[in-house]
Design an enzyme around this catalytic site. Structure first.
Site, PDB file in Angstrom:
ATOM      1  N   ASN A   5       0.913  -1.408   0.257  1.00  0.00           N
ATOM      2  CA  ASN A   5       0.126  -0.133  -0.120  1.00  0.00           C
ATOM      3  C   ASN A   5       0.838   1.356   0.026  1.00  0.00           C
ATOM      4  O   ASN A   5       1.496   1.600   1.193  1.00  0.00           O
ATOM      5  CB  ASN A   5      -0.803   0.032   1.136  1.00  0.00           C
ATOM      6  CG  ASN A   5      -1.873   1.008   1.343  1.00  0.00           C
ATOM      7  OD1 ASN A   5      -1.909   1.953   0.537  1.00  0.00           O
ATOM      8  ND2 ASN A   5      -2.371   1.316   2.309  1.00  0.00           N
ATOM      9  N   ARG A  34      -2.759  -2.084  -3.410  1.00  0.00           N
ATOM     10  CA  ARG A  34      -3.757  -1.050  -3.205  1.00  0.00           C
ATOM     11  C   ARG A  34      -3.653   0.103  -4.294  1.00  0.00           C
ATOM     12  O   ARG A  34      -2.563   0.643  -4.143  1.00  0.00           O
ATOM     13  CB  ARG A  34      -3.852  -0.639  -1.895  1.00  0.00           C
ATOM     14  CG  ARG A  34      -4.863   0.244  -1.645  1.00  0.00           C
ATOM     15  CD  ARG A  34      -4.963   0.991  -0.456  1.00  0.00           C
ATOM     16  NE  ARG A  34      -6.269   1.745  -0.289  1.00  0.00           N
ATOM     17  CZ  ARG A  34      -6.069   3.146   0.387  1.00  0.00           C
ATOM     18  NH1 ARG A  34      -4.909   3.458   1.063  1.00  0.00           N
ATOM     19  NH2 ARG A  34      -7.116   3.798   0.592  1.00  0.00           N
ATOM     20  N   HIS A  75     -12.756   3.424   0.154  1.00  0.00           N
ATOM     21  CA  HIS A  75     -12.911   2.415   1.252  1.00  0.00           C
ATOM     22  C   HIS A  75     -13.590   1.150   0.708  1.00  0.00           C
ATOM     23  O   HIS A  75     -14.041   0.258   1.556  1.00  0.00           O
ATOM     24  CB  HIS A  75     -13.833   3.064   2.536  1.00  0.00           C
ATOM     25  CG  HIS A  75     -13.052   3.826   3.253  1.00  0.00           C
ATOM     26  ND1 HIS A  75     -13.616   5.211   3.635  1.00  0.00           N
ATOM     27  CD2 HIS A  75     -11.671   4.298   3.423  1.00  0.00           C
ATOM     28  CE1 HIS A  75     -12.820   5.752   4.463  1.00  0.00           C
ATOM     29  NE2 HIS A  75     -11.693   5.407   4.297  1.00  0.00           N
ATOM     30  N   ARG A 131     -11.416  16.357   7.452  1.00  0.00           N
ATOM     31  CA  ARG A 131     -11.902  16.634   5.988  1.00  0.00           C
ATOM     32  C   ARG A 131     -13.506  17.121   6.359  1.00  0.00           C
ATOM     33  O   ARG A 131     -13.920  16.518   7.275  1.00  0.00           O
ATOM     34  CB  ARG A 131     -12.166  15.375   5.088  1.00  0.00           C
ATOM     35  CG  ARG A 131     -10.721  15.096   4.418  1.00  0.00           C
ATOM     36  CD  ARG A 131     -10.828  13.859   3.533  1.00  0.00           C
ATOM     37  NE  ARG A 131      -9.734  13.084   3.821  1.00  0.00           N
ATOM     38  CZ  ARG A 131      -9.780  11.493   3.635  1.00  0.00           C
ATOM     39  NH1 ARG A 131     -10.847  11.184   3.213  1.00  0.00           N
ATOM     40  NH2 ARG A 131      -8.708  10.974   3.889  1.00  0.00           N
ATOM     41  N   GLU A 173      -7.950  -4.440   5.706  1.00  0.00           N
ATOM     42  CA  GLU A 173      -8.029  -4.321   4.183  1.00  0.00           C
ATOM     43  C   GLU A 173      -6.825  -4.943   3.481  1.00  0.00           C
ATOM     44  O   GLU A 173      -6.985  -5.391   2.491  1.00  0.00           O
ATOM     45  CB  GLU A 173      -7.632  -2.665   4.037  1.00  0.00           C
ATOM     46  CG  GLU A 173      -9.037  -1.816   4.312  1.00  0.00           C
ATOM     47  CD  GLU A 173      -9.033  -0.522   4.304  1.00  0.00           C
ATOM     48  OE1 GLU A 173      -8.368   0.173   5.213  1.00  0.00           O
ATOM     49  OE2 GLU A 173      -9.244   0.318   3.362  1.00  0.00           O
TER      50      GLU A 173
END
Ligand code: AMP
Length: 400
Positions: free
Chosen positions: A7, A91, A180, A241, A380
């Site tokens: 990743n 990823r 996601h 965010r 993940e």
């Protein structure tokens, strides 16, 4: 089969290696501050002592090389030989409309991934660097790309089209993509396993609540709506965010304060959300602590955060015509009983009746009502490794 999962972020590389015949984690770790003389590698072989090193790491290729050398080192390694790595899962943040699932990477696929850079100019380039370095350093292994956006490609146009000029979609592909995806798919699957019901028979709402947060409506095994949009900025209030806001606000502030687009981008992505409301704190543990000590702004941040989640749960139950299971996952979803309690309060009309003791003790099942509420750890990296196996098995079937 041993699968390495990579990743790559702009200045970091996270890695894990699995023995997939037993779904066993062998080692993991990260390299951070890539591009600097004081980059740091943390290596955690399972069942052995961890290793930390500070050293110059010029780029992602050097970072991957360092990881591979550590994996085969006579003192620290968990592999006898680098050839033991049979596949690498990468990823990739944005697959645009090009990729509806994970794919084995060849030159043509890599070109298509490059064409998606325009959608994620910060995230896709380091992913691509990781793929190129991996082709160079581990040429004997199969390389597979797993996209954050792919699971959401089942959304219909009624979910992904914005109320904007339609040509923006036709010409520029401006639409909701969602992110996601690997995590939402992974925990939705696990929910079906826990409930011992077919995945395709269930209406599940998955709440991935971490520093970045999103919610997905999963109906009969498919994502039908999700809170993140063209970028990961839309939807829930997140660590830094802003999530959903009136789009006229940035225009207003840009004009008043003479801000450039990149200054506004930084304000919305890095200075807003929980950090914006609290005046700098984005870590939910800190926010809970300060709220408990009486800070009104921290309490307000918690209330804004959980109310937005609650609103989307209601919206997605409406979109799906009901809900069988609500899933909490990621850093906040797995660990904050306060957030879970605040979100579920008042949702009894949806069959959600929180069992306070189970919630406080972070049990898997935390509702006594007809709708299951589940706390499921996301993974993940393991999900990416599982995707790699699926892609390779599919390819083998085709060859046969
Ligand atoms: P993630 O992005 O999934 O790693 O999640 C990061 C977020 O999870 C941060 O806001 C952390 O404060 C939050 N988090 C991690 N552990 C806990 C905990 N025990 N209680 C509350 N929040 C937590």
């Amino acid at each position: 089969m041993k699968v390495l999962v990579l990743n790559c972020g702009s200045s970091s590389l996270k890695f894990r290696i699995y023995q997939m015949d037993r779904e066993e984690l062998l080692a993991g770790g990260l390299v951070e501050r890539i591009g600097f003389d004081d980059a740091r590698m943390i290596y955690r072989p399972v069942g052995r002592e961890s290793l930390e090193k500070t050293l110059p790491v010029k780029d992602h290729e050097k970072a991957i090389d360092l990881v591979l050398k550590t994996l085969i080192h006579p003192d620290t390694g968990i592999l006898g030989n680098i050839l033991e790595i049979e596949a690498v899962g990468h990823r990739v943040v944005h697959g645009g409309e090009e990729f509806t699932g994970s794919v084995a990477i060849n030159e043509a696929v890599l070109e298509r991934i490059k064409a998606c850079v325009k959608f994620a100019p910060l995230h896709n380039p380091p992913n691509i660097k990781g793929i190129q370095a991996s082709f160079w350093l581990i040429p004997f292994a199969r390389q597979v790309a797993v996209f954050d956006t792919a699971f959401h490609q089942t959304m219909g146009p009624e979910a992904f089209i914005y109320g904007l000029p339609y040509e923006w979609y036709k010409v520029h592909r401006i639409r909701r993509y969602g992110f996601h995806g690997t995590s939402h798919q992974f925990v939705a699957h696990k929910a079906a396993e826990i409930l011992e019901k077919p995945f395709k028979s269930l209406k599940i709402i998955t709440c991935h609540l971490g520093n970045g947060s999103s919610i997905t409506a999963v109906r009969h095994g498919e994502s039908v709506d999700t809170t993140m949009g063209f970028t990961p900025l839309e939807g829930l209030v997140m660590g830094t965010r802003c999530g959903d806001i009136d789009p006229a606000i940035p225009l207003h502030r840009m004009e008043e304060d003479q801000l450039t687009p990149s200054q506004m981008d930084a304000l919305l992505n890095k200075k807003s959300g929980l950090a914006g409301i609290t005046g700098g704190d984005n870590d939910l543990r800190t926010i809970e602590e300060k709220a408990a000590k009486g800070s009104e702004r921290h309490q307000l941040a918690l209330e804004v955060f959980t109310r937005r989640i609650k609103k989307y749960i209601g919206a997605y139950a409406a979109v799906m015509g009901g809900i069988d299971a609500l899933v909490f996952t990621a850093g906040i979803g797995e660990n904050s009983d306060t957030v879970r309690r605040m979100v579920c309060e008042g949702l009894e009309f949806l069959g959600i009746e929180m069992n306070e003791t189970a919630n406080r003790n972070h049990k898997t099942r935390i509702s006594d009502g007809k709708t299951s509420v589940l706390v499921i750890p996301t993974n993940e990296e393991l999900a990416i490794a599982e995707e790699v196996i699926e892609v390779l098995e599919r390819e083998n079937q085709l060859v046969k």
